[in-house]
Design a protein around this motif. Structure first.
Motif, PDB file in Angstrom:
ATOM      1  N   ALA A  70       0.840  -1.210   0.000  1.00 14.04           N
ATOM      2  CA  ALA A  70       0.000   0.000   0.000  1.00 14.04           C
ATOM      3  C   ALA A  70       0.870   1.253   0.000  1.00 14.04           C
ATOM      4  CB  ALA A  70      -0.917  -0.007   1.221  1.00 14.04           C
ATOM      5  N   SER A  71       1.991   1.212   0.721  1.00 16.89           N
ATOM      6  CA  SER A  71       2.921   2.343   0.734  1.00 16.89           C
ATOM      7  C   SER A  71       4.303   1.840   1.129  1.00 16.89           C
ATOM      8  CB  SER A  71       2.459   3.419   1.733  1.00 16.89           C
ATOM      9  OG  SER A  71       2.624   2.954   3.062  1.00 16.89           O
ATOM     10  N   VAL A  72       5.313   2.580   0.698  1.00 15.70           N
ATOM     11  CA  VAL A  72       6.688   2.233   1.071  1.00 15.70           C
ATOM     12  C   VAL A  72       7.418   3.496   1.503  1.00 15.70           C
ATOM     13  CG1 VAL A  72       8.910   1.306   0.311  1.00 15.70           C
ATOM     14  CG2 VAL A  72       6.798   0.330  -0.602  1.00 15.70           C
ATOM     15  N   LYS A  73       7.951   3.489   2.709  1.00 19.91           N
ATOM     16  CA  LYS A  73       8.809   4.587   3.156  1.00 19.91           C
ATOM     17  C   LYS A  73      10.133   4.002   3.628  1.00 19.91           C
ATOM     18  CE  LYS A  73       5.523   8.203   4.240  1.00 19.91           C
ATOM     19  NZ  LYS A  73       5.179   9.257   5.211  1.00 19.91           N
ATOM     20  N   VAL A  74      11.123   4.878   3.756  1.00 18.45           N
ATOM     21  CA  VAL A  74      12.462   4.418   4.121  1.00 18.45           C
ATOM     22  C   VAL A  74      12.945   5.150   5.374  1.00 18.45           C
ATOM     23  CG1 VAL A  74      14.859   4.179   3.368  1.00 18.45           C
ATOM     24  CG2 VAL A  74      13.006   4.017   1.685  1.00 18.45           C
ATOM     25  N   ALA A  75      13.459   4.374   6.329  1.00 20.09           N
ATOM     26  CA  ALA A  75      14.103   4.955   7.507  1.00 20.09           C
ATOM     27  C   ALA A  75      15.563   4.510   7.496  1.00 20.09           C
ATOM     28  CB  ALA A  75      13.426   4.464   8.789  1.00 20.09           C
ATOM     29  N   SER A  76      16.471   5.462   7.630  1.00 16.06           N
ATOM     30  CA  SER A  76      17.884   5.099   7.687  1.00 16.06           C
ATOM     31  C   SER A  76      18.545   5.824   8.854  1.00 16.06           C
ATOM     32  CB  SER A  76      18.588   5.446   6.376  1.00 16.06           C
ATOM     33  OG  SER A  76      19.928   4.987   6.417  1.00 16.06           O
ATOM     34  N   LEU A  77      19.323   5.092   9.641  1.00 10.36           N
ATOM     35  CA  LEU A  77      20.001   5.714  10.763  1.00 10.36           C
ATOM     36  C   LEU A  77      20.940   6.816  10.272  1.00 10.36           C
ATOM     37  CD1 LEU A  77      20.848   5.776  13.790  1.00 10.36           C
ATOM     38  CD2 LEU A  77      22.673   4.171  13.149  1.00 10.36           C
ATOM     39  N   LEU A  78      21.698   6.499   9.214  1.00 11.45           N
ATOM     40  CA  LEU A  78      22.676   7.459   8.699  1.00 11.45           C
ATOM     41  C   LEU A  78      22.458   7.682   7.217  1.00 11.45           C
ATOM     42  CD1 LEU A  78      25.914   5.967  10.338  1.00 11.45           C
ATOM     43  CD2 LEU A  78      24.487   7.831  11.216  1.00 11.45           C
ATOM     44  N   MET A  79      22.928   8.843   6.761  1.00 11.20           N
ATOM     45  CA  MET A  79      22.892   9.123   5.339  1.00 11.20           C
ATOM     46  C   MET A  79      24.088   9.995   4.997  1.00 11.20           C
ATOM     47  SD  MET A  79      19.995  10.802   3.073  1.00 11.20           S
ATOM     48  CE  MET A  79      20.291  10.953   1.319  1.00 11.20           C
ATOM     49  N   LYS A  80      24.722   9.675   3.846  1.00 10.48           N
ATOM     50  CA  LYS A  80      25.839  10.485   3.351  1.00 10.48           C
ATOM     51  C   LYS A  80      25.361  11.216   2.110  1.00 10.48           C
ATOM     52  CE  LYS A  80      29.367   6.964   4.564  1.00 10.48           C
ATOM     53  NZ  LYS A  80      30.269   5.958   3.956  1.00 10.48           N
ATOM     54  N   PRO A  81      24.786  12.414   2.263  1.00  8.86           N
ATOM     55  CA  PRO A  81      24.219  13.126   1.107  1.00  8.86           C
ATOM     56  C   PRO A  81      25.259  13.346   0.015  1.00  8.86           C
ATOM     57  CG  PRO A  81      23.685  14.264   3.147  1.00  8.86           C
ATOM     58  CD  PRO A  81      24.684  13.209   3.496  1.00  8.86           C
ATOM     59  N   GLY A  82      26.514  13.517   0.412  1.00 11.49           N
ATOM     60  CA  GLY A  82      27.585  13.770  -0.554  1.00 11.49           C
ATOM     61  C   GLY A  82      27.917  12.580  -1.442  1.00 11.49           C
ATOM     62  N   SER A  83      27.446  11.394  -1.090  1.00  7.95           N
ATOM     63  CA  SER A  83      27.784  10.182  -1.857  1.00  7.95           C
ATOM     64  C   SER A  83      26.654   9.715  -2.761  1.00  7.95           C
ATOM     65  CB  SER A  83      28.079   9.015  -0.921  1.00  7.95           C
ATOM     66  OG  SER A  83      29.060   9.355  -0.005  1.00  7.95           O
ATOM     67  N   LEU A  84      25.499  10.335  -2.633  1.00  9.37           N
ATOM     68  CA  LEU A  84      24.310   9.836  -3.327  1.00  9.37           C
ATOM     69  C   LEU A  84      24.486   9.836  -4.845  1.00  9.37           C
ATOM     70  CD1 LEU A  84      21.815   8.849  -1.875  1.00  9.37           C
ATOM     71  CD2 LEU A  84      20.724  11.037  -2.370  1.00  9.37           C
ATOM     72  N   LYS A  85      24.207   8.674  -5.463  1.00  8.67           N
ATOM     73  CA  LYS A  85      24.298   8.572  -6.922  1.00  8.67           C
ATOM     74  C   LYS A  85      22.961   8.179  -7.535  1.00  8.67           C
ATOM     75  CE  LYS A  85      29.193   7.304  -7.222  1.00  8.67           C
ATOM     76  NZ  LYS A  85      29.456   6.777  -5.857  1.00  8.67           N
ATOM     77  N   TYR A  86      22.020   7.768  -6.702  1.00  9.33           N
ATOM     78  CA  TYR A  86      20.702   7.362  -7.190  1.00  9.33           C
ATOM     79  C   TYR A  86      19.662   8.308  -6.620  1.00  9.33           C
ATOM     80  CZ  TYR A  86      22.995   3.094  -8.653  1.00  9.33           C
ATOM     81  OH  TYR A  86      23.835   2.201  -9.265  1.00  9.33           O
ATOM     82  N   ASP A  87      18.545   8.415  -7.340  1.00 13.55           N
ATOM     83  CA  ASP A  87      17.495   9.330  -6.933  1.00 13.55           C
ATOM     84  C   ASP A  87      16.600   8.644  -5.902  1.00 13.55           C
ATOM     85  OD1 ASP A  87      15.737  11.417  -6.811  1.00 13.55           O
ATOM     86  OD2 ASP A  87      14.633  10.809  -8.613  1.00 13.55           O
ATOM     87  N   VAL A  88      16.966   8.742  -4.635  1.00 13.66           N
ATOM     88  CA  VAL A  88      16.167   8.101  -3.594  1.00 13.66           C
ATOM     89  C   VAL A  88      15.664   9.126  -2.587  1.00 13.66           C
ATOM     90  CG1 VAL A  88      17.272   5.837  -3.712  1.00 13.66           C
ATOM     91  CG2 VAL A  88      18.237   7.583  -2.217  1.00 13.66           C
ATOM     92  N   LYS A  89      14.489   8.841  -2.022  1.00 14.94           N
ATOM     93  CA  LYS A  89      13.943   9.715  -0.987  1.00 14.94           C
ATOM     94  C   LYS A  89      13.980   8.946   0.330  1.00 14.94           C
ATOM     95  CE  LYS A  89       9.805  12.209   0.312  1.00 14.94           C
ATOM     96  NZ  LYS A  89       8.781  11.400   0.981  1.00 14.94           N
ATOM     97  N   ILE A  90      14.671   9.495   1.318  1.00 16.60           N
ATOM     98  CA  ILE A  90      14.727   8.863   2.628  1.00 16.60           C
ATOM     99  C   ILE A  90      13.778   9.630   3.546  1.00 16.60           C
ATOM    100  CG2 ILE A  90      16.240   7.995   4.455  1.00 16.60           C
ATOM    101  CD1 ILE A  90      16.897   7.021   1.568  1.00 16.60           C
ATOM    102  N   ASP A  91      12.750   8.955   4.040  1.00 15.49           N
ATOM    103  CA  ASP A  91      11.686   9.639   4.773  1.00 15.49           C
ATOM    104  C   ASP A  91      12.064   9.926   6.221  1.00 15.49           C
ATOM    105  OD1 ASP A  91       9.378   9.360   2.677  1.00 15.49           O
ATOM    106  OD2 ASP A  91      10.395   7.420   2.753  1.00 15.49           O
ATOM    107  N   TYR A  92      12.810   9.025   6.826  1.00 16.19           N
ATOM    108  CA  TYR A  92      13.226   9.194   8.228  1.00 16.19           C
ATOM    109  C   TYR A  92      14.738   9.008   8.300  1.00 16.19           C
ATOM    110  CZ  TYR A  92       8.244   8.405   8.887  1.00 16.19           C
ATOM    111  OH  TYR A  92       6.872   8.492   8.800  1.00 16.19           O
ATOM    112  N   ILE A  93      15.452  10.101   8.615  1.00 15.43           N
ATOM    113  CA  ILE A  93      16.916  10.052   8.672  1.00 15.43           C
ATOM    114  C   ILE A  93      17.357  10.315  10.104  1.00 15.43           C
ATOM    115  CG2 ILE A  93      19.069  11.100   7.850  1.00 15.43           C
ATOM    116  CD1 ILE A  93      17.552  11.977   5.322  1.00 15.43           C
ATOM    117  N   GLY A  94      18.202   9.412  10.638  1.00 19.79           N
ATOM    118  CA  GLY A  94      18.734   9.644  11.969  1.00 19.79           C
ATOM    119  C   GLY A  94      19.716  10.807  11.953  1.00 19.79           C
ATOM    120  N   PHE A  95      20.785  10.655  11.181  1.00 22.34           N
ATOM    121  CA  PHE A  95      21.830  11.682  11.104  1.00 22.34           C
ATOM    122  C   PHE A  95      22.394  11.752   9.690  1.00 22.34           C
ATOM    123  CE2 PHE A  95      21.885   9.729  15.298  1.00 22.34           C
ATOM    124  CZ  PHE A  95      21.877  10.817  16.157  1.00 22.34           C
ATOM    125  N   GLU A  96      22.594  12.969   9.194  1.00 22.71           N
ATOM    126  CA  GLU A  96      23.355  13.137   7.956  1.00 22.71           C
ATOM    127  C   GLU A  96      24.820  13.274   8.341  1.00 22.71           C
ATOM    128  OE1 GLU A  96      21.838  16.298   5.538  1.00 22.71           O
ATOM    129  OE2 GLU A  96      20.051  15.117   5.003  1.00 22.71           O
TER     130      GLU A  96
END
Ligand code: IMP
Ligand code: MG
Length: 182
Positions: free
Chosen positions: A128-154
């Motif tokens: 019915a729906s898909v969201k993403v939660a990630s503890l960490l995210m490296k915005p500087g490394s992103l190569k794909y068009d993804v939306k992270i809905d819940y981010i612990g820390f950038e």
């Protein structure tokens, strides 16, 4: 015992980056957000093994709602610090997620390849729906068009270990997050 302030892996030095207290405080906030959003939706949380095991278990303790838990397992970085650039599925889902609200739970989003791969897989199961939660995210490394809905820390584009994250399968059991210092 593993030292608590500086960790040497050969001659590579890892120093503290995010403390256990900071993680706990952030998990409380994320748990509140998830509780609000999913209280009446009976969601299924899908952890991506191995890295997400600690984040998933602590996050769900802060999310006191009716839910289910399942796992995908993806091939890892191997023993290196740089992604091989391809992903292999090592364990399929067991739950039937047709019509269900899904939250994918990751340890870290780096290039975004793993999340892109998982999202494509999930499409076939018509959730019915898909969201993403990630503890960490490296915005500087992103190569794909993804939306992270819940981010612990950038975090900056640096290699980190601890709290589920490994270096050659080790150090996942550290209670906080350490970064490679150059
Ligand atoms: P992506 O597919 O490039 O987004 O990478 C995601 C996966 O690579 C994560 O699930 C981690 O398992 C691993 N990874 C990425 N960055 C790090 C890191 O700094 N330390 C440990 N593992 C990492
Ligand atoms: Mg992972």
């Amino acid at each position: 015992m593993i030292s608590e302030d500086v960790i040497y892996v050969g001659n590579e030095k890892f120093v503290p980056m995010i403390t256990r207290d900071q993680i706990n405080a952030r998990l409380k906030e994320l748990g509140e957000e998830l509780t609000k959003e999913y209280e009446d939706k009976f969601p299924i949380f899908i952890g991506i093994l191995n890295g997400s095991f600690m984040f998933l278990s602590d996050l769900l303790r802060e999310t006191p709602i009716n839910c289910e838990v399942d796992f995908f397992k993806l091939s890892s970085y191997g023993d290196r610090k740089i992604s091989s650039g391809n992903v292999k599925l090592l364990k399929e889902l067991n739950a039937d997620i047709n019509g269900r609200h899904v939250v994918i739970v990751e340890d870290i989003v780096d290039s975004g390849l793993s999340i892109t791969y998982i999202e494509k897989l999930l499409e076939e199961y018509t959730p019915a729906s898909v969201k993403v939660a990630s503890l960490l995210m490296k915005p500087g490394s992103l190569k794909y068009d993804v939306k992270i809905d819940y981010i612990g820390f950038e975090i900056p584009d640096k290699f980190v270990i601890g709290y589920g994250l490994d270096y050659a399968q080790k150090y996942r059991n550290l209670g906080s997050i350490y970064v490679l210092s150059e």
